[in-house]
Design a protein around this motif. Structure first.
Motif, short mmCIF file in Angstrom:
data_model
loop_
_atom_site.label_atom_id
_atom_site.label_comp_id
_atom_site.label_asym_id
_atom_site.label_seq_id
_atom_site.Cartn_x
_atom_site.Cartn_y
_atom_site.Cartn_z
N GLY A 96 -11.76 -11.45 7.41
CA GLY A 96 -10.81 -11.33 6.32
C GLY A 96 -9.91 -10.01 6.32
N ILE A 97 -9.39 -9.78 7.69
CA ILE A 97 -8.34 -8.95 7.55
C ILE A 97 -7.05 -9.41 8.38
N ASP A 98 -6.02 -9.22 7.55
CA ASP A 98 -4.82 -9.72 8.20
C ASP A 98 -4.18 -8.80 9.39
N VAL A 99 -3.29 -9.36 10.16
CA VAL A 99 -2.67 -8.83 11.40
C VAL A 99 -2.13 -7.45 10.80
N HIS A 100 -1.22 -7.23 9.69
CA HIS A 100 -0.49 -6.44 9.25
C HIS A 100 -1.47 -5.17 8.95
N VAL A 140 -1.57 -1.30 10.85
CA VAL A 140 -1.44 -0.24 10.22
C VAL A 140 -2.61 0.61 10.49
N ALA A 141 -3.61 0.02 10.67
CA ALA A 141 -4.87 0.94 10.94
C ALA A 141 -4.80 1.10 12.44
N GLY A 142 -4.27 0.44 13.09
CA GLY A 142 -3.77 0.75 14.57
C GLY A 142 -2.76 1.80 14.74
N SER A 143 -1.89 1.75 13.85
CA SER A 143 -1.08 3.04 13.90
C SER A 143 -1.55 4.27 13.89
N PHE A 144 -2.81 4.43 12.86
CA PHE A 144 -3.38 5.60 12.68
C PHE A 144 -4.20 6.08 14.03
N VAL A 145 -4.82 4.96 14.76
CA VAL A 145 -5.45 5.17 15.69
C VAL A 145 -4.73 5.70 16.92
N LEU A 146 -3.27 5.06 17.11
CA LEU A 146 -2.20 5.54 17.98
C LEU A 146 -1.94 7.03 17.90
N PHE A 147 -1.74 7.39 16.62
CA PHE A 147 -1.34 8.67 16.17
C PHE A 147 -2.46 9.50 16.39
N PHE A 148 -3.52 9.34 16.35
CA PHE A 148 -4.77 10.39 16.70
C PHE A 148 -4.57 10.30 18.33
N LEU A 149 -4.71 9.25 18.95
CA LEU A 149 -4.43 9.34 20.47
C LEU A 149 -3.29 10.21 20.94
N ALA A 150 -2.06 9.90 20.41
CA ALA A 150 -1.08 10.87 20.62
C ALA A 150 -1.07 12.30 20.48
N LEU A 151 -1.84 12.58 19.42
CA LEU A 151 -2.13 14.02 19.13
C LEU A 151 -3.18 14.65 20.22
N LEU A 207 -3.58 -5.89 19.41
CA LEU A 207 -3.25 -6.73 18.16
C LEU A 207 -2.10 -6.06 17.38
N SER A 208 -1.93 -4.73 17.12
CA SER A 208 -0.85 -4.13 16.53
C SER A 208 0.38 -4.62 17.19
N LEU A 209 0.53 -4.81 18.35
CA LEU A 209 1.69 -5.40 19.09
C LEU A 209 2.02 -6.79 18.81
N LYS A 210 0.86 -7.42 18.47
CA LYS A 210 0.72 -8.99 18.38
C LYS A 210 1.65 -9.10 17.02
N ALA A 211 1.55 -8.28 16.03
CA ALA A 211 2.27 -8.36 14.63
C ALA A 211 3.76 -8.39 14.71
N GLU A 212 4.28 -7.59 16.00
CA GLU A 212 5.64 -7.38 16.17
C GLU A 212 6.35 -8.20 17.23
N LEU A 244 5.55 1.85 14.07
CA LEU A 244 4.46 0.57 13.85
C LEU A 244 3.77 0.85 12.56
N PHE A 245 3.65 1.77 11.91
CA PHE A 245 3.17 2.11 10.61
C PHE A 245 3.88 1.74 9.59
N MET A 246 5.50 2.37 9.90
CA MET A 246 6.73 2.00 8.99
C MET A 246 6.99 0.54 8.82
N SER A 247 6.85 -0.15 9.88
CA SER A 247 7.40 -1.73 9.92
C SER A 247 6.28 -2.65 9.38
N ASN A 248 5.06 -2.04 9.49
CA ASN A 248 3.97 -2.95 8.85
C ASN A 248 3.66 -2.58 7.64
N VAL A 249 3.72 -1.25 7.03
CA VAL A 249 3.43 -0.96 5.58
C VAL A 249 4.27 -1.66 4.56
N LYS A 250 5.53 -1.91 5.09
CA LYS A 250 6.41 -2.50 3.98
C LYS A 250 5.82 -3.81 3.42
#
Length: 191
Positions: free
Chosen positions: A66-70, A74-85, A122-127, A181-187
């Motif tokens: 029951g989770i949509d790709v967008h 958004v969740a993936g953008s958080f993971v990427l954010f922490f990986l980048a940090l 999966l995050s890339l698949k949304a875009e 990724l966060f900005m384009s999917n959170v809209k």
């Protein structure tokens, strides 16, 4: 599905930053010292199967729970954010376990095709179109194979300082990608 070179280059760079194969070189070198030769081809092929399977089946798995790709993006953008940090600041959030053998488990998963990579796919698949993601995965796996085969030479050429600089540069790129990724999917939540 339409092939787009610009999208493919972007996807390739994103996956290269997330896979962070250059950052894994010290672990690979350490594994070689502990257990001998590493099976570069086998690790690369298993990583390919994991990534491609997740690209095509990951969305169905999400729909099943029951989770949509967008939302996943958004969740993936958080993971990427922490990986980048982690990459920029030199802190260890992920990959805390030190692998004890050089089998498929530590190399193919989680070092190459880990949770960050699967979330990113999966995050890339949304875009992006699937064909561009597949090409990006294949290009990265070729690079992974080359790096695994020549990790000792790369370490000798770059040294610890060079590897650190590369990791920080890709960390900054990954941070910018996470924000985009966060900005384009959170809209989608506010429409």
């Amino acid at each position: 599905m339409q092939f787009n070179l610009r999208d493919t280059v972007t996807i390739t760079m994103i996956l290269f930053a997330v896979i962070d194969i250059l950052g894994v070189i010290p672990i690979v070198v350490d594994l070689r010292k502990k257990v001998g030769e590493i099976e570069s081809k086998k690790a690369t092929l298993v990583s390919a199967v994991i990534m491609i399977a997740f690209l095509f089946l990951g969305e169905q798995i999400l729909n099943l729970i029951g989770i949509d790709v967008h939302s996943f993006a958004v969740a993936g953008s958080f993971v990427l954010f922490f990986l980048a940090l982690e990459m920029i600041l030199g802190i260890r959030i992920y990959k805390d376990d030190t692998p004890s053998t050089a089998s498929i488990i530590p190399l193919a998963f989680p070092l190459i095709a880990g949770t960050g990579v699967l979330t990113t796919i999966l995050s890339l698949k949304a875009e992006y179109d699937t064909i561009n993601i597949v090409v990006g995965i294949v290009v990265n796996l070729i690079l992974v194979y080359i790096v695994l085969r020549s990790s000792a030479k790369i370490e000798a050429i770059l040294g610890n300082g060079g590897l650190g600089i590369i990791r920080k540069v890709f960390g900054i790129v990954l941070l910018a990608i996470a924000v985009k990724l966060f900005m384009s999917n959170v809209k989608g939540f506010f429409d």
